[in-house]
Each structure stands twice: as structure tokens, then as C-alpha cells.
Motif scaffolding. Structure first.
Motif, PDB file in Angstrom:
ATOM      1  N   GLY A   1       2.507  -3.673 -13.891  1.00  0.00           N
ATOM      2  CA  GLY A   1       3.922  -3.683 -13.548  1.00  0.00           C
ATOM      3  C   GLY A   1       4.205  -2.805 -12.347  1.00  0.00           C
ATOM      4  N   ALA A   2       5.485  -2.606 -12.089  1.00  0.00           N
ATOM      5  CA  ALA A   2       5.939  -1.767 -10.978  1.00  0.00           C
ATOM      6  C   ALA A   2       6.394  -0.432 -11.548  1.00  0.00           C
ATOM      7  CB  ALA A   2       7.085  -2.454 -10.233  1.00  0.00           C
ATOM      8  N   PRO A   3       5.572   0.625 -11.454  1.00  0.00           N
ATOM      9  CA  PRO A   3       5.893   1.880 -12.140  1.00  0.00           C
ATOM     10  C   PRO A   3       7.082   2.633 -11.559  1.00  0.00           C
ATOM     11  CG  PRO A   3       3.904   2.115 -10.810  1.00  0.00           C
ATOM     12  CD  PRO A   3       4.270   0.672 -10.786  1.00  0.00           C
ATOM     13  N   ILE A   4       7.154   2.717 -10.242  1.00  0.00           N
ATOM     14  CA  ILE A   4       8.233   3.440  -9.581  1.00  0.00           C
ATOM     15  C   ILE A   4       8.231   3.008  -8.122  1.00  0.00           C
ATOM     16  CG2 ILE A   4       6.802   5.434  -8.969  1.00  0.00           C
ATOM     17  CD1 ILE A   4       9.223   7.222  -9.463  1.00  0.00           C
ATOM     18  N   GLU A   5       9.383   3.030  -7.490  1.00  0.00           N
ATOM     19  CA  GLU A   5       9.475   2.602  -6.100  1.00  0.00           C
ATOM     20  C   GLU A   5       8.609   3.502  -5.224  1.00  0.00           C
ATOM     21  OE1 GLU A   5      12.905   1.369  -2.823  1.00  0.00           O
ATOM     22  OE2 GLU A   5      13.442   2.251  -4.758  1.00  0.00           O
ATOM     23  N   PRO A   6       7.664   2.925  -4.486  1.00  0.00           N
ATOM     24  CA  PRO A   6       6.724   3.753  -3.720  1.00  0.00           C
ATOM     25  C   PRO A   6       7.369   4.377  -2.497  1.00  0.00           C
ATOM     26  CG  PRO A   6       6.330   1.438  -3.246  1.00  0.00           C
ATOM     27  CD  PRO A   6       7.386   1.487  -4.326  1.00  0.00           C
ATOM     28  N   ASP A   7       6.840   5.512  -2.114  1.00  0.00           N
ATOM     29  CA  ASP A   7       7.285   6.203  -0.903  1.00  0.00           C
ATOM     30  C   ASP A   7       6.034   6.642  -0.145  1.00  0.00           C
ATOM     31  OD1 ASP A   7       8.760   7.476   1.030  1.00  0.00           O
ATOM     32  OD2 ASP A   7       9.095   9.287  -0.153  1.00  0.00           O
ATOM     33  N   PRO A   8       5.805   6.135   1.082  1.00  0.00           N
ATOM     34  CA  PRO A   8       6.675   5.233   1.839  1.00  0.00           C
ATOM     35  C   PRO A   8       6.631   3.815   1.284  1.00  0.00           C
ATOM     36  CG  PRO A   8       4.618   5.590   3.029  1.00  0.00           C
ATOM     37  CD  PRO A   8       4.584   6.514   1.850  1.00  0.00           C
ATOM     38  N   PRO A   9       7.702   3.053   1.545  1.00  0.00           N
ATOM     39  CA  PRO A   9       7.740   1.675   1.043  1.00  0.00           C
ATOM     40  C   PRO A   9       6.775   0.785   1.811  1.00  0.00           C
ATOM     41  CG  PRO A   9       9.641   2.112   2.441  1.00  0.00           C
ATOM     42  CD  PRO A   9       8.914   3.423   2.282  1.00  0.00           C
ATOM     43  N   VAL A  10       6.487  -0.365   1.242  1.00  0.00           N
ATOM     44  CA  VAL A  10       5.631  -1.351   1.905  1.00  0.00           C
ATOM     45  C   VAL A  10       6.419  -2.640   2.053  1.00  0.00           C
ATOM     46  CG1 VAL A  10       3.453  -0.365   1.106  1.00  0.00           C
ATOM     47  CG2 VAL A  10       4.649  -2.013  -0.326  1.00  0.00           C
TER      48      VAL A  10
ATOM     49  N   PRO B   1       9.201  -5.823  -5.309  1.00  0.00           N
ATOM     50  CA  PRO B   1       9.737  -6.411  -6.543  1.00  0.00           C
ATOM     51  C   PRO B   1      11.228  -6.149  -6.685  1.00  0.00           C
ATOM     52  CG  PRO B   1       8.527  -4.404  -7.011  1.00  0.00           C
ATOM     53  CD  PRO B   1       8.322  -4.689  -5.552  1.00  0.00           C
ATOM     54  N   GLU B   2      11.858  -6.864  -7.584  1.00  0.00           N
ATOM     55  CA  GLU B   2      13.274  -6.649  -7.853  1.00  0.00           C
ATOM     56  C   GLU B   2      13.494  -5.238  -8.385  1.00  0.00           C
ATOM     57  OE1 GLU B   2      15.726  -8.703  -7.187  1.00  0.00           O
ATOM     58  OE2 GLU B   2      14.398 -10.280  -6.433  1.00  0.00           O
ATOM     59  N   ALA B   3      14.640  -4.669  -8.053  1.00  0.00           N
ATOM     60  CA  ALA B   3      14.924  -3.295  -8.462  1.00  0.00           C
ATOM     61  C   ALA B   3      14.875  -3.138  -9.971  1.00  0.00           C
ATOM     62  CB  ALA B   3      16.288  -2.868  -7.920  1.00  0.00           C
ATOM     63  N   VAL B   4      15.317  -4.160 -10.707  1.00  0.00           N
ATOM     64  CA  VAL B   4      15.332  -4.059 -12.157  1.00  0.00           C
ATOM     65  C   VAL B   4      13.921  -3.947 -12.717  1.00  0.00           C
ATOM     66  CG1 VAL B   4      15.292  -6.556 -12.534  1.00  0.00           C
ATOM     67  CG2 VAL B   4      16.321  -5.051 -14.266  1.00  0.00           C
ATOM     68  N   GLN B   5      12.941  -4.472 -11.975  1.00  0.00           N
ATOM     69  CA  GLN B   5      11.559  -4.424 -12.464  1.00  0.00           C
ATOM     70  C   GLN B   5      11.043  -2.988 -12.539  1.00  0.00           C
ATOM     71  OE1 GLN B   5       8.936  -7.102 -10.400  1.00  0.00           O
ATOM     72  NE2 GLN B   5       7.107  -6.393 -11.485  1.00  0.00           N
ATOM     73  N   TYR B   6      11.480  -2.153 -11.590  1.00  0.00           N
ATOM     74  CA  TYR B   6      11.064  -0.757 -11.633  1.00  0.00           C
ATOM     75  C   TYR B   6      11.545  -0.077 -12.912  1.00  0.00           C
ATOM     76  CZ  TYR B   6       9.666  -0.965  -6.706  1.00  0.00           C
ATOM     77  OH  TYR B   6       9.046  -1.272  -5.530  1.00  0.00           O
ATOM     78  N   TYR B   7      12.734  -0.441 -13.377  1.00  0.00           N
ATOM     79  CA  TYR B   7      13.273   0.190 -14.572  1.00  0.00           C
ATOM     80  C   TYR B   7      12.641  -0.379 -15.834  1.00  0.00           C
ATOM     81  CZ  TYR B   7      16.672   2.568 -11.703  1.00  0.00           C
ATOM     82  OH  TYR B   7      17.258   3.379 -10.771  1.00  0.00           O
ATOM     83  N   GLU B   8      12.380  -1.674 -15.845  1.00  0.00           N
ATOM     84  CA  GLU B   8      11.749  -2.273 -17.019  1.00  0.00           C
ATOM     85  C   GLU B   8      10.286  -1.835 -17.143  1.00  0.00           C
ATOM     86  OE1 GLU B   8      12.290  -6.421 -16.503  1.00  0.00           O
ATOM     87  OE2 GLU B   8      14.403  -6.409 -17.113  1.00  0.00           O
ATOM     88  N   ASP B   9       9.525  -1.998 -16.060  1.00  0.00           N
ATOM     89  CA  ASP B   9       8.109  -1.633 -16.090  1.00  0.00           C
ATOM     90  C   ASP B   9       7.911  -0.125 -16.051  1.00  0.00           C
ATOM     91  OD1 ASP B   9       7.626  -4.331 -16.041  1.00  0.00           O
ATOM     92  OD2 ASP B   9       7.092  -4.408 -13.917  1.00  0.00           O
ATOM     93  N   GLY B  10       8.750   0.545 -15.245  1.00  0.00           N
ATOM     94  CA  GLY B  10       8.570   1.972 -15.066  1.00  0.00           C
ATOM     95  C   GLY B  10       8.709   2.757 -16.353  1.00  0.00           C
ATOM     96  N   ALA B  11       9.715   2.435 -17.146  1.00  0.00           N
ATOM     97  CA  ALA B  11       9.903   3.143 -18.414  1.00  0.00           C
ATOM     98  C   ALA B  11       8.741   2.880 -19.361  1.00  0.00           C
ATOM     99  CB  ALA B  11      11.227   2.719 -19.047  1.00  0.00           C
ATOM    100  N   ARG B  12       8.242   1.646 -19.343  1.00  0.00           N
ATOM    101  CA  ARG B  12       7.108   1.304 -20.217  1.00  0.00           C
ATOM    102  C   ARG B  12       5.832   2.035 -19.791  1.00  0.00           C
ATOM    103  NH1 ARG B  12       3.332  -2.049 -18.971  1.00  0.00           N
ATOM    104  NH2 ARG B  12       4.585  -3.222 -17.469  1.00  0.00           N
TER     105      ARG B  12
END
Length: 344
Positions: free
Chosen positions: A233-242, A247-258
Motif C-alpha cells: 500500500g501507500a504508507p505515507i506521502e513521500p518527501d520529496p514527491p515523485v 495514489p489518491e490522497a485517501v489511499q494514504y489514510y487507508e493504507d497508512g493507518a494499516r
């Protein structure tokens, strides 16, 4: 050594000697300014508050003494310029706070280790206000000993092998023939370590499950446990971005919390009841492994995408009884022939 004429007073010797001494003082001052600039840049990089860039800049003109102000007072000397060839850029804007489920170390990080990162620090597990009924004094040392871990945990994070990227559903994303070879090599490598592995915990996704089945053939008797927490999944929005992965912003919250939940469940110091060191294998995915490494080392988790992991690679984390964490290997595939290494 100065010429003999420069040492004699008169005939300009003193002036020439003064200019040589002044030149040495100026060189020393420039060296000091350079060291200070480097120290400032290092502090900025460590704290994330300044950006240090080694880019070419034009030579700054020399500045003379400060001109006297009206009334006889001299103006304050100008701040030392950056050394030639180096440029100190102004501090970047502070990053927005991360998701609420990530607990930052006390003090905002800045290089300070949070000894209670896994909420298992003995001092945080006891009630300091509780008194002994007989003596009325705290038995701090004995209570701390009761809460202190005694064993070391060795965590082996394995990235799944190469799989079929054309599969539309997870069940269709099976390992390729090369991926199966990679899993065999990884299993053989783990078996060659001669360690008594306690368990294999793996992602429930097809490519991770198949990788586990092949690896487990080289480790007979080791129990296998499947979990959804370790799915990709997408754990957290990367810095720097690519630009190629957004992915959709909601994916960071769904996957990131998991994925954060997976970190808290599986990555921590040993239980107080554990008496012997343990060796555990986790077969999962690149994003999950990279995020876990950042969190375990208390590095900014937004930097997870700055690392790259090969298929079938081995990442080895060590968690000591005192909570200290060390990274033994990151994405090791040195046991594979070069023509077997992939990163898909």
C-alpha cells in the motif's frame, strides 16, 4: 620563512612583514569562516531547518573596514560571506505535520532518540506513585527489573520475488519463473545462516504467499502466519514527491493507518517473558519494508521512497532488550547471481 629584508625595520621591511602577517591572519579568518559555514550547514541538515547546496557562485568582492557613521561610531561589520564555491540557502518552509497516527519523538525529533518508541520502556510501565504497603517506600529497582526485556529480537524483512505485473486481480499476480528462482535463492540463503527461526509472518497477497511457500521448504518446521496488515500500500506521502507514482490522497489514510498498525504490532522489543533471542521472518512488500525501517530507526517516515529494494532481498533489523534498534542489512541480494536480480 620571511626574506631577511622583511625582518629589518626601515626601507619598507616592516610594511612588507606586516602585509605577510596580515595575509596569514586573513587566510586563517577565511578558514574559520569556512568551518563555521560547514558547521551551520551540518546543523541545518541534521535539524531539517536549513538547506546546504554546493553550487558554484561568483567570487564576492573584498570588503574594507566599516565606514564610520555620523557621530563617530563605526557601522557593525558585515556578516562573513559563504566560502567561495559554496552557497547557503535560506531555511526551507517547515513541512506540514504528518498523519495523526504517527507519533513523533518528544521534542520533535532533531536527532533525539525516543527510548519509549515501542511503549515498552520499563520506566513507563510502572506506577511511580504506588508505595510498598509495609515500608512506604518505592521498590523502583525490583519493579523495573520485572518489566525489563531480556532477549534480543532479530527481524528479517523479505521482499517478495518477481511477479506477473499484467495480472489485473491479486490472484493473477503470481510469481514469474524468475521470481520462483529468486525465492529459492532467498530460502537457501536464510537456511545457510544456521539460525533457529521461530516463525514466518507473511502478507496475504498472492506474490508474498507464494514466496513464503518456496522459502519455507528450506526451513522445515517453521510455522507460517498470514496477515492482512502487511499487504502492500501507500504508507505515507513521500518527501520529496515523485511524478510517476501519485495514489489518491485517501489511499494514504487507508493504507497508512494499516501499515502503521503492522509496525506497532510486529516491531518492538521482546516480551518480558521471552528468555531466548528470537529470529523471525516477515515476507511482505517494498513499501511496507521501507516504511518499517524508517520508523524503527526513528528516521522521518516520509523518506521511505528514497530507498530501493530488490525482489527477494533480505533486510535485517535487530532490537535489543533496552529498545535500541540496529540495521544489519538493507535489501541484501548479494547471494543472487547478477542476472537474477530485479526490482519489479
Amino acid at each position: 620563512m620571511l626574506p631577511h629584508s622583511a625582518l629589518r625595520p626601515g626601507r619598507g621591511g616592516a610594511a612588507r612583514g606586516g602585509r605577510c602577517v596580515g595575509a596569514r591572519h586573513a587566510a586563517a579568518a577565511r578558514a574559520m569562516s569556512f568551518r563555521r559555514a560547514l558547521a551551520l550547514a551540518a546543523c541545518g541538515l541534521a535539524g531539517g531547518s536549513a538547506l546546504f547546496s554546493a553550487v558554484a557562485v561568483s567570487k564576492q568582492p573584498a570588503r574594507g573596514d566599516a565606514e564610520p557613521r555620523p557621530g563617530g561610531s563605526a557601522a557593525a561589520p558585515p556578516a562573513p560571506a559563504a566560502p567561495q564555491g559554496l552557497l547557503l540557502l535560506p531555511p526551507a518552509a517547515s513541512c506540514p505535520p504528518g498523519p495523526g497516527w504517527i507519533e513523533r519523538p518528544a521534542g520533535g525529533g532533531g536527532g533525539f532518540w525516543d527510548s519509549n518508541w515501542d511503549r515498552r520502556e520499563p520506566l513507563a510501565l510502572i506506577n511511580l506513585k504506588k508505595k510498598n504497603e509495609e515500608t512506604g517506600e518505592e521498590e523502583l529497582s525490583s519493579r523495573l527489573e520485572h518489566c525489563r526485556a531480556r532477549a534480543t529480537r532479530h527481524i528479517f524483512l523479505i521482499r517478495h520475488s518477481q511477479y506477473n505485473l499484467d495480472g489485473r486481480a491479486d490472484k493473477d499476480r503470481t510469481l514469474t519463473p524468475l521470481g520462483r528462482e529468486q525465492a529459492e535463492l532467498t530460502g537457501h540463503r536464510l537456511a545457510s545462516l544456521g539460525l533457529k527461526f521461530n516463525q514466518i509472518i507473511h502478507s496475504s497477497m498472492t506474490r508474498a504467499t507464494e514466496t513464503t511457500e518456496i522459502i519455507s521448504k528450506h526451513l522445515p518446521g517453521v510455522k507460517k502466519i498470514s496477515t492482512d496488515l502487511l499487504r502492500e500500500g501507500a504508507p505515507i506521502e513521500p518527501d520529496p514527491p515523485v511524478s510517476h507514482w501519485k495514489p489518491e490522497a485517501v489511499q494514504y489514510y487507508e493504507d497508512g493507518a494499516r501499515i502503521e498498525a503492522a509496525f506497532r504490532n510486529f516491531i518492538h522489543r521482546a516480551d518480558v517473558k521471552q528468555e531466548e533471542d528470537s529470529y523471525e521472518i516477515f515476507v511482505c512488500h517494498a513499501n511496507v519494508i521501507r516504511y518499517i525501517v524508517c520508523r524503527a530507526l526513528q528516521f522521518p517516515p516520509e523518506g521511505w521512497l528514497r530507498m530501493s529494494l530488490n525482489n527477494g532481498s533480505i533486510t535485517h533489523l535487530v532490537i535489543r532488550p533496552n529498545g535500541r534498534v540496529a540495521l544489519r542489512t538493507l535489501g541484501d541480494t548479494g547471494f543472487m547471481p547478477p542476472d537474477k536480480i530485479t526490482r519489479t
